[in-house]
Design a protein around this motif. Structure first.
Motif, PDB file in Angstrom:
ATOM      1  N   ALA A 166      37.744  35.227  47.363  1.00 53.47           N
ATOM      2  CA  ALA A 166      36.976  35.736  46.226  1.00 53.47           C
ATOM      3  C   ALA A 166      35.659  36.351  46.665  1.00 53.47           C
ATOM      4  CB  ALA A 166      36.720  34.614  45.217  1.00 53.47           C
ATOM      5  N   GLU A 167      35.095  35.852  47.758  1.00 53.17           N
ATOM      6  CA  GLU A 167      33.845  36.425  48.251  1.00 53.17           C
ATOM      7  C   GLU A 167      34.049  37.859  48.718  1.00 53.17           C
ATOM      8  OE1 GLU A 167      30.554  35.474  51.739  1.00 53.17           O
ATOM      9  OE2 GLU A 167      31.630  33.834  50.767  1.00 53.17           O
ATOM     10  N   LEU A 168      35.152  38.097  49.420  1.00 52.78           N
ATOM     11  CA  LEU A 168      35.457  39.450  49.874  1.00 52.78           C
ATOM     12  C   LEU A 168      35.740  40.371  48.699  1.00 52.78           C
ATOM     13  CD1 LEU A 168      36.112  41.547  52.045  1.00 52.78           C
ATOM     14  CD2 LEU A 168      38.441  40.603  52.151  1.00 52.78           C
ATOM     15  N   ALA A 169      36.488  39.878  47.727  1.00 53.59           N
ATOM     16  CA  ALA A 169      36.819  40.703  46.562  1.00 53.59           C
ATOM     17  C   ALA A 169      35.565  41.081  45.776  1.00 53.59           C
ATOM     18  CB  ALA A 169      37.803  39.958  45.656  1.00 53.59           C
ATOM     19  N   ALA A 170      34.628  40.129  45.620  1.00 57.22           N
ATOM     20  CA  ALA A 170      33.376  40.430  44.927  1.00 57.22           C
ATOM     21  C   ALA A 170      32.563  41.458  45.693  1.00 57.22           C
ATOM     22  CB  ALA A 170      32.558  39.151  44.740  1.00 57.22           C
ATOM     23  N   THR A 171      32.550  41.339  47.023  1.00 58.62           N
ATOM     24  CA  THR A 171      31.842  42.310  47.859  1.00 58.62           C
ATOM     25  C   THR A 171      32.442  43.701  47.716  1.00 58.62           C
ATOM     26  OG1 THR A 171      31.270  40.595  49.469  1.00 58.62           O
ATOM     27  CG2 THR A 171      31.173  42.878  50.225  1.00 58.62           C
ATOM     28  N   GLN A 172      33.762  43.776  47.704  1.00 57.58           N
ATOM     29  CA  GLN A 172      34.435  45.062  47.544  1.00 57.58           C
ATOM     30  C   GLN A 172      34.080  45.703  46.210  1.00 57.58           C
ATOM     31  OE1 GLN A 172      38.401  43.540  47.995  1.00 57.58           O
ATOM     32  NE2 GLN A 172      38.552  44.127  50.154  1.00 57.58           N
ATOM     33  N   PHE A 173      34.132  44.912  45.152  1.00 52.61           N
ATOM     34  CA  PHE A 173      33.888  45.441  43.811  1.00 52.61           C
ATOM     35  C   PHE A 173      32.445  45.924  43.655  1.00 52.61           C
ATOM     36  CE2 PHE A 173      32.701  44.460  39.290  1.00 52.61           C
ATOM     37  CZ  PHE A 173      33.383  45.525  38.726  1.00 52.61           C
ATOM     38  N   LEU A 174      31.490  45.082  44.003  1.00 56.17           N
ATOM     39  CA  LEU A 174      30.088  45.454  43.843  1.00 56.17           C
ATOM     40  C   LEU A 174      29.696  46.585  44.790  1.00 56.17           C
ATOM     41  CD1 LEU A 174      28.469  41.915  43.434  1.00 56.17           C
ATOM     42  CD2 LEU A 174      29.142  43.527  41.647  1.00 56.17           C
ATOM     43  N   GLY A 175      30.298  46.602  45.967  1.00 56.90           N
ATOM     44  CA  GLY A 175      29.993  47.663  46.921  1.00 56.90           C
ATOM     45  C   GLY A 175      30.426  49.034  46.433  1.00 56.90           C
ATOM     46  N   MET A 176      31.564  49.116  45.775  1.00 60.66           N
ATOM     47  CA  MET A 176      32.022  50.393  45.243  1.00 60.66           C
ATOM     48  C   MET A 176      31.045  50.958  44.222  1.00 60.66           C
ATOM     49  SD  MET A 176      36.186  50.218  44.875  1.00 60.66           S
ATOM     50  CE  MET A 176      36.350  48.502  44.345  1.00 60.66           C
TER      51      MET A 176
END
Length: 214
Positions: free
Chosen positions: A156-166
């Motif tokens: 979930a940490e990676l997924a949150a990073t991906q989403f916010l980074g976009m």
């Protein structure tokens, strides 16, 4: 009568607090964190030194307040309820884009970047009191949707990073680095919508959610 007086004093105190925070932000940008004194901030904000020291006993406390207010949402909204992943993630994405679009957010990052070599504690405050609480709210939401079976997310940490980074790569970072960079409302909406679609396509569940530890 007694119920009116506290409300009035609270309003005045909040107005003075806002003046202090605004003056401190401007001075930190103009003079740097080190050269800005609380006495100078009091003078710029038009409040007495006693009033300033009562609200902010140190410069570090004042900077923490700038971080907290820059990252606070309008009404300290709760996380979206689980059950509709696209709508929930869209809500979080719009909130994030709104936060990053605030002028004070750009000012905050500029202060931190300029003072990082001499005052690394400012970056720590920005990260721990600002970025991480919002990041954690997104991570927790993704975990809740995973538990509800809407998505399958192993990290979930990676997924949150991906989403916010976009979102931040379009809405925020160019504006910080490129003078005059403007992002239209339509552009922000498109970026958030595409980020939601990308995350939903990557993590949408096709069956019962598996354990994150599988």
């Amino acid at each position: 009568m007694s119920s009116v007086v506290p409300t009035y004093h609270q309003r005045v105190a909040q107005e003075k607090r806002s003046l202090i925070v605004a003056a401190a932000t401007v001075l930190f940008l103009e003079l740097g964190y080190d050269r800005t004194t609380l006495a100078r901030i009091a003078e710029r904000s038009g409040v007495s030194r006693a009033t300033l020291f009562k609200q902010f006993p140190s410069k570090a406390a004042l900077f923490d307040a700038i971080v907290t207010e820059s990252w606070s949402t309008a009404d300290d909204e709760d996380a979206p309820p689980t059950g509709n992943f696209v709508d929930g993630l869209s809500t979080l994405g719009r909130r994030y884009a709104t936060l990053l679009s605030r002028p004070q957010m750009t000012d905050l990052f500029r202060i931190v970047i300029a003072e990082l070599p001499r005052f690394p504690e400012l970056a720590h405050a920005q990260f721990s009191h600002g970025k991480m609480p919002y990041f954690e709210s997104v991570r927790s939401y993704l975990l809740a949707e995973h538990e509800a079976g809407a998505v399958r997310i192993e990290d979930a940490e990676l997924a949150a990073t991906q989403f916010l980074g976009m979102i931040s790569n379009y809405v925020f970072w160019p504006r910080l680095l490129v003078p005059g960079w403007e992002v239209s409302t339509e552009g922000v909406t498109q970026v958030v919508d595409e980020a939601v679609r990308t995350i939903a396509a990557r993590y949408a569940a096709t069956g019962p959610a598996s354990s994150l530890n599988d």
